[in-house]
Design a protein around this motif. Structure first.
Motif, mmCIF file in Angstrom:
data_model
loop_
_atom_site.group_PDB
_atom_site.id
_atom_site.type_symbol
_atom_site.label_atom_id
_atom_site.label_comp_id
_atom_site.label_asym_id
_atom_site.label_seq_id
_atom_site.Cartn_x
_atom_site.Cartn_y
_atom_site.Cartn_z
ATOM 1 N N PRO A 4 -3.897 -19.382 2.232
ATOM 2 C CA PRO A 4 -2.467 -18.964 2.178
ATOM 3 C C PRO A 4 -1.660 -18.583 0.901
ATOM 4 C CG PRO A 4 -2.921 -20.625 3.936
ATOM 5 C CD PRO A 4 -3.962 -20.730 2.960
ATOM 6 N N ARG A 8 -0.297 -15.007 -0.045
ATOM 7 C CA ARG A 8 1.258 -14.864 -0.407
ATOM 8 C C ARG A 8 1.422 -14.224 -1.796
ATOM 9 N NH1 ARG A 8 1.232 -20.180 2.071
ATOM 10 N NH2 ARG A 8 2.365 -19.967 3.775
ATOM 11 N N ALA A 46 -3.991 -14.820 8.234
ATOM 12 C CA ALA A 46 -2.955 -15.584 7.825
ATOM 13 C C ALA A 46 -1.766 -15.829 8.835
ATOM 14 C CB ALA A 46 -2.608 -14.773 6.401
ATOM 15 N N LEU A 177 5.225 -16.080 6.306
ATOM 16 C CA LEU A 177 4.253 -16.135 5.165
ATOM 17 C C LEU A 177 5.434 -16.217 3.810
ATOM 18 C CD1 LEU A 177 1.359 -13.644 5.932
ATOM 19 C CD2 LEU A 177 1.220 -16.037 6.160
#
Length: 183
Positions: A4, A8, A46, A177
């Motif tokens: 993740p 990002r 994600a 996210l």
């Protein structure tokens, strides 16, 4: 599958604001997200991971970018996808649609959202996917559509959360996210 924090970082790196922050015509340019093939590949998983604790049976995506991201999430989850159209028109009298008018959206519009009634049932658990949530107006409209179909609401998975307060975030279980302040 990228972790993740890598997703990002790549989202931030391929994003741009155009215009001055004081300019009323400033806009968010997310087109770099679609150009990066590795990021595009990783966006579905994600966003799906945001609801790893849930078991959706269908992903709903709002026209237009939700229809790009939604299938990526649906594939990652192994479930189907339903396109939620803005200002939909039915093909004939026998083409039954669920429709709802939204509260004001980010452009202060009241849109009519809808999809063919046959695509959602009371047996479904719904995950909504979109790229950006600002006022929550469109997501609230989809929530009402899911309720009209008798489906169970899971939440909203979005790339960017730009909601000003927590009421809509909590009511719809919005998970993202990034937050707009990250950009």
């Amino acid at each position: 599958m990228a972790d993740p924090s890598t997703v990002r970082s790549r989202l931030r790196a391929t994003f741009a604001w155009h215009g001055d922050r004081t300019d009323e015509h400033q806009y968010a340019d997310v087109t770099g997200w679609w150009r990066d093939p590795a990021l595009l590949r990783d966006l579905g998983p994600a966003l799906a991971r945001l609801f790893a604790d849930g078991r959706p049976t269908v992903v709903l995506g709002l026209e237009s970018r939700g229809c790009l991201l939604g299938p990526l999430v649906a594939l990652s989850l192994g479930v189907g996808f339903v396109e939620v159209r803005k200002n939909p028109r039915q093909a004939g009298d026998s083409d039954a649609w669920l429709r709802r008018t939204t509260p004001p959206d980010y452009r202060d519009r009241h849109l009519t959202l809808g999809f063919p009634r046959r695509l959602l049932s009371p047996a479904d658990t719904v995950l909504v996917v979109d790229d950006w949530i600002d006022t929550g107006g469109q997501a609230l409209g989809v929530h009402r559509l899911a309720r009209d179909a008798g489906a169970t609401w899971l939440g909203v998975a979005t790339v960017v959360d730009a909601l000003a307060g927590n009421e809509v975030r909590r009511r719809l279980d919005v998970r993202s996210l990034l937050h707009v302040r990250d950009l």
